[in-house]
Scaffold this motif. Structure first.
Motif, short mmCIF file in Angstrom:
data_model
loop_
_atom_site.label_atom_id
_atom_site.label_comp_id
_atom_site.label_asym_id
_atom_site.label_seq_id
_atom_site.Cartn_x
_atom_site.Cartn_y
_atom_site.Cartn_z
N LYS A 36 0.72 -1.18 0.06
CA LYS A 36 0.08 0.04 0.14
C LYS A 36 0.98 1.27 0.01
O LYS A 36 0.63 2.29 -0.65
CB LYS A 36 -0.88 -0.12 1.32
N ASP A 40 0.98 3.97 -2.82
CA ASP A 40 0.50 5.38 -2.42
C ASP A 40 1.54 6.45 -2.77
O ASP A 40 1.30 7.51 -3.21
CB ASP A 40 0.00 5.54 -1.10
N ARG A 43 1.69 6.74 -6.56
CA ARG A 43 0.75 7.50 -7.04
C ARG A 43 0.69 9.02 -6.59
O ARG A 43 0.32 9.90 -7.45
CB ARG A 43 -0.79 7.05 -6.23
N ASN A 44 1.29 9.35 -5.65
CA ASN A 44 1.51 10.98 -5.15
C ASN A 44 2.87 11.52 -5.55
O ASN A 44 3.29 12.38 -4.82
CB ASN A 44 1.36 10.85 -3.62
N ILE A 73 -7.14 0.36 -3.72
CA ILE A 73 -6.93 1.28 -4.74
C ILE A 73 -8.33 1.59 -5.33
O ILE A 73 -8.60 2.69 -5.36
CB ILE A 73 -6.38 0.70 -5.89
N ARG A 74 -9.13 0.74 -5.46
CA ARG A 74 -10.67 1.05 -5.94
C ARG A 74 -11.31 1.97 -4.95
O ARG A 74 -12.16 2.85 -5.05
CB ARG A 74 -11.37 -0.36 -6.15
N HIS A 76 -10.12 4.37 -2.86
CA HIS A 76 -9.15 5.55 -2.57
C HIS A 76 -9.10 6.21 -3.94
O HIS A 76 -8.64 7.52 -3.96
CB HIS A 76 -8.21 5.57 -1.74
N TYR A 77 -9.12 5.61 -5.18
CA TYR A 77 -8.64 6.40 -6.45
C TYR A 77 -9.79 6.19 -7.20
O TYR A 77 -10.95 5.35 -7.01
CB TYR A 77 -7.21 5.84 -6.78
N ASN A 78 -9.81 6.60 -8.62
CA ASN A 78 -10.58 6.46 -9.54
C ASN A 78 -10.93 4.96 -10.05
O ASN A 78 -9.85 4.11 -10.52
CB ASN A 78 -10.21 7.20 -10.86
N ARG A 79 -12.07 4.31 -9.70
CA ARG A 79 -12.34 3.07 -9.82
C ARG A 79 -12.10 2.79 -11.27
O ARG A 79 -11.85 1.44 -11.67
CB ARG A 79 -13.85 2.82 -9.60
N ASP A 81 -9.78 3.21 -13.20
CA ASP A 81 -8.40 3.08 -13.82
C ASP A 81 -7.93 1.84 -13.08
O ASP A 81 -6.65 1.70 -13.21
CB ASP A 81 -7.50 4.56 -13.06
N VAL A 82 -8.56 0.99 -12.58
CA VAL A 82 -8.03 -0.14 -12.11
C VAL A 82 -8.53 -1.40 -12.59
O VAL A 82 -9.80 -1.64 -12.84
CB VAL A 82 -8.51 -0.19 -10.36
#
Length: 104
Positions: A36, A40, A43-44, A73-74, A76-79, A81-82
């Motif tokens: 994780k 993260d 991603r950041n 990921i799904r 906390h981020y755009n679903r 894109d996964v």
């Protein structure tokens, strides 16, 4: 029956959520927290690490860890894109390779 690689990938986009709910528990091990953090940080833009290799005997939890990361990921981020995809299944049922799937 899968008619094309694109059909296969579109089906996998809808199946991933159910798969992660069924097989990925909410009991997290230390390795999940490391994965994780790698994700993260990447991603950041805090890290340029782009590849993580997990190896080990069958049944020790590699797939469970990946499904837990998928859920994270799904959540906390755009679903959209996964994508969770099994390379074994990709070869067996779609008669394709990961590189072909990524360029589809």
């Amino acid at each position: 029956m899968v008619h094309s690689l694109k059909d296969y990938i579109l089906r996998k986009l809808t199946e991933g959520e159910e798969l992660s709910q069924t097989f990925a528990s909410d009991v997290y091990r230390h390795m999940f927290l490391r994965l994780k953090k790698y994700f993260d940080d990447f991603r950041n833009n805090k890290s340029s690490e782009r590849l993580i290799i997990m190896y080990g005997l069958r049944g020790i939890g590699k797939t469970t860890l990946l499904l837990q990361l998928y859920k994270h990921i799904r959540k906390h981020y755009n679903r959209d894109d996964v994508l969770y995809i099994s390379c074994d299944e990709l070869v067996a049922f779609a008669n394709s390779s990961l590189s072909e799937a990524l360029t589809c």
